[in-house]
Design an enzyme around this catalytic site. Structure first.
Site, PDB file in Angstrom:
ATOM      1  N   ARG A  44       0.876  -1.177   0.000  1.00 10.12           N
ATOM      2  CA  ARG A  44       0.000   0.000   0.000  1.00 10.12           C
ATOM      3  C   ARG A  44       0.909   1.220   0.000  1.00 10.12           C
ATOM      4  O   ARG A  44       2.122   1.115   0.128  1.00 10.12           O
ATOM      5  CB  ARG A  44      -0.992   0.002   1.166  1.00 10.12           C
ATOM      6  N   GLY A  45       0.313   2.388  -0.131  1.00 11.61           N
ATOM      7  CA  GLY A  45       1.100   3.614  -0.263  1.00 11.61           C
ATOM      8  C   GLY A  45       1.204   3.949  -1.742  1.00 11.61           C
ATOM      9  O   GLY A  45       1.631   3.108  -2.545  1.00 11.61           O
ATOM     10  N   ALA A  46       0.828   5.181  -2.115  1.00 14.83           N
ATOM     11  CA  ALA A  46       0.704   5.528  -3.531  1.00 14.83           C
ATOM     12  C   ALA A  46       1.971   5.235  -4.348  1.00 14.83           C
ATOM     13  O   ALA A  46       1.892   4.569  -5.397  1.00 14.83           O
ATOM     14  CB  ALA A  46       0.276   6.988  -3.667  1.00 14.83           C
ATOM     15  N   ARG A  81      -7.272  -0.513  -6.936  1.00 12.31           N
ATOM     16  CA  ARG A  81      -7.664   0.502  -5.947  1.00 12.31           C
ATOM     17  C   ARG A  81      -7.952   1.795  -6.699  1.00 12.31           C
ATOM     18  O   ARG A  81      -7.116   2.257  -7.478  1.00 12.31           O
ATOM     19  CB  ARG A  81      -6.579   0.694  -4.883  1.00 12.31           C
ATOM     20  N   GLN A 182      -2.090   1.375   9.996  1.00 12.08           N
ATOM     21  CA  GLN A 182      -0.790   1.614   9.358  1.00 12.08           C
ATOM     22  C   GLN A 182       0.158   2.409  10.268  1.00 12.08           C
ATOM     23  O   GLN A 182       1.379   2.248  10.174  1.00 12.08           O
ATOM     24  CB  GLN A 182      -0.953   2.395   8.045  1.00 12.08           C
ATOM     25  N   ASP A 223      -2.368  10.372  -1.311  1.00 12.50           N
ATOM     26  CA  ASP A 223      -2.693   9.395  -2.347  1.00 12.50           C
ATOM     27  C   ASP A 223      -3.034  10.071  -3.661  1.00 12.50           C
ATOM     28  O   ASP A 223      -2.963   9.465  -4.727  1.00 12.50           O
ATOM     29  CB  ASP A 223      -3.828   8.481  -1.888  1.00 12.50           C
ATOM     30  N   ASN A 233      -6.041  11.745   1.037  1.00 10.54           N
ATOM     31  CA  ASN A 233      -5.086  10.912   1.757  1.00 10.54           C
ATOM     32  C   ASN A 233      -5.864  10.025   2.724  1.00 10.54           C
ATOM     33  O   ASN A 233      -7.088  10.119   2.841  1.00 10.54           O
ATOM     34  CB  ASN A 233      -4.066  11.802   2.492  1.00 10.54           C
ATOM     35  N   LYS A 234      -5.166   9.163   3.403  1.00 11.40           N
ATOM     36  CA  LYS A 234      -5.759   8.189   4.332  1.00 11.40           C
ATOM     37  C   LYS A 234      -6.856   8.811   5.194  1.00 11.40           C
ATOM     38  O   LYS A 234      -6.710   9.916   5.708  1.00 11.40           O
ATOM     39  CB  LYS A 234      -4.628   7.651   5.224  1.00 11.40           C
TER      40      LYS A 234
END
Lengths: 327, 327
Positions: A44-46, A81, A182, A223, A233-234
């Site tokens: 995960r993570g852009a 995603r 996370q 993101d 973002n998250k």
């Protein structure tokens, strides 16, 4: 700490679902493997999502001879995603590079290029952002925008790492970042490994922690960032930014410019909704009763007026943000 | 749904740590039992804490003959949790009632009185608050201020229960309320049992959920409310109130007037900090790496300007709040 290893034509990624208790590497041999790894959040993570998608698609070029089929595979891979813009962008670059027929060599070379660029980006984000942090700063971060979200170094955590290398003493507060944790599982893990002083707080404690004056600065990743600085973002970032504004704490967003989306308007951005199970179970143990429903969005939207500065590999930008000519 | 049963001189409380997966009753036979039940959160919620403390102290009157010893026991019992004002108040009432020597009868009678009053209070809070909710409302609540936090009915949930009894269709969004998950484990549990439509969200999702327009009203309980309406309640309440204000959503606080603290200034209120273990483990499974620290406050402070109205058994109060003559 690199969450991806490329040895010859073998691509291995660290299974981030099992951290911090177990370190297991998973092999990516195809677009299908990349799809699964991205969708199930093995990675995960852009920035990392973009790199893994590029390698997965490149490896599938070995098995596909029809360019239409290869393109469709790429379009399908983009659906793993919907919010991280790097996924769309990396797939498009590999498809463009491959030309009029699926070419493993050209696709692989492009994936390698994306990987190297993200490595370089992370380092430059660190150098550009470092002067914003002073010796003795206590910095809050949300989710994980560290080495584990990128290919090394991180985005939000990169300036803190560079500051530490330069001898500055930086303490970090990490929000645990429900539902996927996370912050607790990944940010705390990689920063403790690097020798940082890390304090974990519940997401509910952001307001009181700032009210008490414990936090001097905030830095998060993204993101997707729109032309005017609107930051997707998250989930929970909006809360952190809102309280930072309330308590006059600088709020920074760090990202490679690969995460900029110069075309979309905020209404067009799809906010991914993930499975209710993420709220019903933690590590396999049920925490909610049967019969309850859940709304589980993975991202939220932070308006630009809450952001003090945006840091990319190209520099530090202050409001009003304007990242492009637009559509 | 009552989390406390009094049969003859036997006092049983539901172990709320095990909900929603297990219903286990624990006997309270002394002030020591009450202390443990309150401190370890077998019972929680300001009104219930007061009732359990009163019964525990009363039962100890059987074993203690010296009034000084009995008073000291009461003072010690108050330290089980420092923030819920009902604990202090209930202990003081039992001590006053017992007179110049520890009397089981007088103490027990006072505990019964406190119990009946809280029952009556919850019902009246429900009736007073009910007109604030309309058929079709979607109401967000944080933590658990329901039957499980009181002796029945609840504080925040009481108006919703009365509205439902009157045929209004009320849907509820419950925040999961980390770290102890009172929203996921308790609010969802008791409302699903009562036939409400309940949607769980992560604490991080409050901002986006309100931005999307899903929430029409908010109601929460309180652990202590000061003269000017400053509300000390479960960590994360400040966040919910801040976003409610931002999105023009009415934010209500419901409490029995036993939860009012007319004497203290906000600086004098002790915000309990609980064990870091609550952030390191969920249901016995480790979720954070070794070497990380934690800051784990149990409550936060919501300033009165974020509150639309305060509901007690005596009525509905609007700003500017002024609950007493003060010191």
């Amino acid at each position: 700490m690199r969450p991806i290893k490329v040895q010859g034509e073998e691509v291995l990624v660290l299974d981030q679902r099992l951290l911090p208790t177990r370190e297991k590497w998973v092999r990516i041999s195809s677009a299908e493997d990349a799809y699964t790894a991205i969708k199930t959040m093995i990675v995960r993570g852009a920035p990392l999502i973009g790199v893994v998608a590029a390698y997965g698609l490149a490896l599938s070029a070995k098995k596909v001879s029809d360019i239409e089929e290869y393109r469709k595979m790429g379009e399908w891979l983009k659906t793993a995603r919907p919010t991280a813009i790097n996924l769309m962008w990396a797939v498009d670059r590999v498809l463009r590079a491959t030309g009029s027929a699926p070419s493993f060599e050209r696709s692989w070379e492009e994936a390698n290029k994306i990987f190297s660029e993200e490595l370089e980006n992370a380092r430059k984000i660190g150098e550009n952002g470092e002067p914003l942090f002073e010796d003795g700063d206590v910095v809050l971060t949300h989710c994980n925008a560290g080495a584990l979200a990128t290919v090394d170094y991180g985005t939000a955590l990169a300036p803190l790492r560079v500051a530490k290398e330069k001898g500055k003493n930086i303490k970090v507060f990490a929000t645990e970042t429900r539902p996927v944790l996370q912050g607790a599982r990944l940010t705390a893990y990689e920063l403790v490994k690097d020798g940082f002083d890390v304090t974990l707080i519940a997401d509910t404690a952001v307001g009181l922690t700032m009210m008490k004056g414990y936090i001097k600065k905030v830095i998060v990743g993204a993101d997707r960032v729109l032309r005017d600085g609107t930051t997707i973002n998250k989930i929970g970032t909006f809360q952190v930014a809102t309280f930072a504004k309330r308590f006059n704490i600088p709020f920074y967003v760090a990202l490679p410019s690969s995460t900029l989306d110069l075309k979309s308007r905020v209404e067009e951005v799809v906010i991914e909704e993930r499975s209710p199970e993420e709220l019903f179970y933690i590590k396999g143990r049920r925490i909610a009763p049967r019969g309850v429903k859940a709304f589980n969005p993975a991202f939220d939207i932070t308006p630009p007026e809450l952001i003090t500065a945006i840091i990319t590999e190209k520099g530090v930008y202050y409001p009003p943000f304007n990242f492009g000519q637009g559509p």
